[in-house]
Design an enzyme around this catalytic site. Sequence first.
Site, PDB file in Angstrom:
ATOM      1  N   SER A  39      -5.378   0.074  -7.494  1.00 21.34           N
ATOM      2  CA  SER A  39      -6.802   0.451  -7.582  1.00 21.34           C
ATOM      3  C   SER A  39      -7.648  -0.328  -6.573  1.00 21.34           C
ATOM      4  O   SER A  39      -8.749   0.104  -6.214  1.00 21.34           O
ATOM      5  CB  SER A  39      -7.329   0.226  -9.008  1.00 21.34           C
ATOM      6  N   SER A  42      -6.627  -6.604  -5.710  1.00 19.86           N
ATOM      7  CA  SER A  42      -6.285  -7.702  -4.794  1.00 19.86           C
ATOM      8  C   SER A  42      -7.071  -7.600  -3.488  1.00 19.86           C
ATOM      9  O   SER A  42      -7.547  -8.613  -2.961  1.00 19.86           O
ATOM     10  CB  SER A  42      -4.789  -7.701  -4.469  1.00 19.86           C
ATOM     11  N   SER A 109      -4.137  -6.088 -16.562  1.00 21.77           N
ATOM     12  CA  SER A 109      -4.659  -6.388 -17.911  1.00 21.77           C
ATOM     13  C   SER A 109      -5.156  -5.113 -18.616  1.00 21.77           C
ATOM     14  O   SER A 109      -6.355  -4.909 -18.777  1.00 21.77           O
ATOM     15  CB  SER A 109      -5.754  -7.467 -17.855  1.00 21.77           C
TER      16      SER A 109
HETATM   17  P1  ADP Z   1      -4.155  -3.688  -6.792  1.00 23.33           P
HETATM   18  O1  ADP Z   1      -4.305  -5.151  -6.517  1.00 23.33           O
HETATM   19  O2  ADP Z   1      -5.218  -3.143  -7.695  1.00 23.33           O
HETATM   20  O3  ADP Z   1      -2.777  -3.300  -7.220  1.00 23.33           O
HETATM   21  P2  ADP Z   1      -4.241  -3.427  -3.936  1.00 23.33           P
HETATM   22  O4  ADP Z   1      -5.480  -4.140  -3.518  1.00 23.33           O
HETATM   23  O5  ADP Z   1      -2.919  -4.138  -3.809  1.00 23.33           O
HETATM   24  O6  ADP Z   1      -4.434  -2.906  -5.431  1.00 23.33           O
HETATM   25  O7  ADP Z   1      -4.109  -2.046  -3.156  1.00 23.33           O
HETATM   26  C1  ADP Z   1      -5.199  -1.210  -2.947  1.00 23.33           C
HETATM   27  C2  ADP Z   1      -4.932  -0.351  -1.718  1.00 23.33           C
HETATM   28  O8  ADP Z   1      -6.027   0.534  -1.555  1.00 23.33           O
HETATM   29  C3  ADP Z   1      -4.829  -1.178  -0.444  1.00 23.33           C
HETATM   30  O9  ADP Z   1      -3.818  -0.644   0.377  1.00 23.33           O
HETATM   31  C4  ADP Z   1      -6.218  -0.982   0.187  1.00 23.33           C
HETATM   32  O10 ADP Z   1      -6.170  -1.088   1.595  1.00 23.33           O
HETATM   33  C5  ADP Z   1      -6.559   0.441  -0.234  1.00 23.33           C
HETATM   34  N1  ADP Z   1      -8.001   0.718  -0.287  1.00 23.33           N
HETATM   35  C6  ADP Z   1      -8.619   1.766   0.268  1.00 23.33           C
HETATM   36  N2  ADP Z   1      -9.947   1.749   0.069  1.00 23.33           N
HETATM   37  C7  ADP Z   1     -10.195   0.624  -0.650  1.00 23.33           C
HETATM   38  C8  ADP Z   1     -11.374   0.045  -1.172  1.00 23.33           C
HETATM   39  N3  ADP Z   1     -12.597   0.605  -1.011  1.00 23.33           N
HETATM   40  N4  ADP Z   1     -11.268  -1.113  -1.866  1.00 23.33           N
HETATM   41  C9  ADP Z   1     -10.062  -1.682  -2.066  1.00 23.33           C
HETATM   42  N5  ADP Z   1      -8.897  -1.173  -1.599  1.00 23.33           N
HETATM   43  C10 ADP Z   1      -8.948  -0.031  -0.885  1.00 23.33           C
END
Ligand code: ADP
Length: 203
Positions: A39, A42, A109
């Site tokens: 989502s 991170s 969570s």
């Molecule tokens: P999580 O930690 O929730 O599992 P991640 O941050 O690892 O998610 O991965 C989110 C992915 O979505 C990344 O590849 C990021 O580059 C992409 N993404 C695209 N648009 C956004 C945005 N507006 N905010 C955060 N991530 C984004």
Amino acid sequence: MEETNHIYPIFERMLGRSDKENLLGQRGLMIWFTGLSGSGKSTIAIALERELHRRGLLCRILDGDNIRSGINNNLGFSEEDRKENIRRIAEVGKLFVDTGIITIAAFISPSDELREMASSIIGKDDFLEVYVSTPLEECEKRDVKGLYAKARSGVIKNFTGVSAPFEVPHKPDLTLDTSVWDVERCVSSLLDLILPKIRIKNI
Ligand code: ADP
């Protein structure tokens, strides 16, 4: 041992939270991201940390990489282990918050029970819940780590959003949908929320 051995003079007590906060010139706070895998938790946590750091504010990110590989490396994904995972994260987070550090936790969570446990360990006045509400379809389309494909094919069981539930938070302090907002916009709305809460001096 004599009774008097257990009596310690007051000047030997550990310094308290406000001593640390005054030293750092900031208040400790937990920013707790919740949301589906992929989502953006991170990604936003990292961008937020950079922005706060640039303003001279000390932060610590807790995420799967530094927690599951260390302190929680003996835990799996059973319901019991997921709860213990969050409990330890919250206890570690509390130590950072009590040291005046802006602590950013990025973990799925998925239930009210887990988030409420974290909030009550840390203390609700020090706990901001940020719901990264990016829809499942978008998270799955991104499939950053290839986990959704594995979950759909049954290789991974109990995967949140596919074969295990995600309970939408009732009253998050902030909701960010990264399918609509870019990272900069997410971070700027976080800063609007956080900065007034962590300022002691003119930072
Ligand atoms: P999580 O930690 O929730 O599992 P991640 O941050 O690892 O998610 O991965 C989110 C992915 O979505 C990344 O590849 C990021 O580059 C992409 N993404 C695209 N648009 C956004 C945005 N507006 N905010 C955060 N991530 C984004």
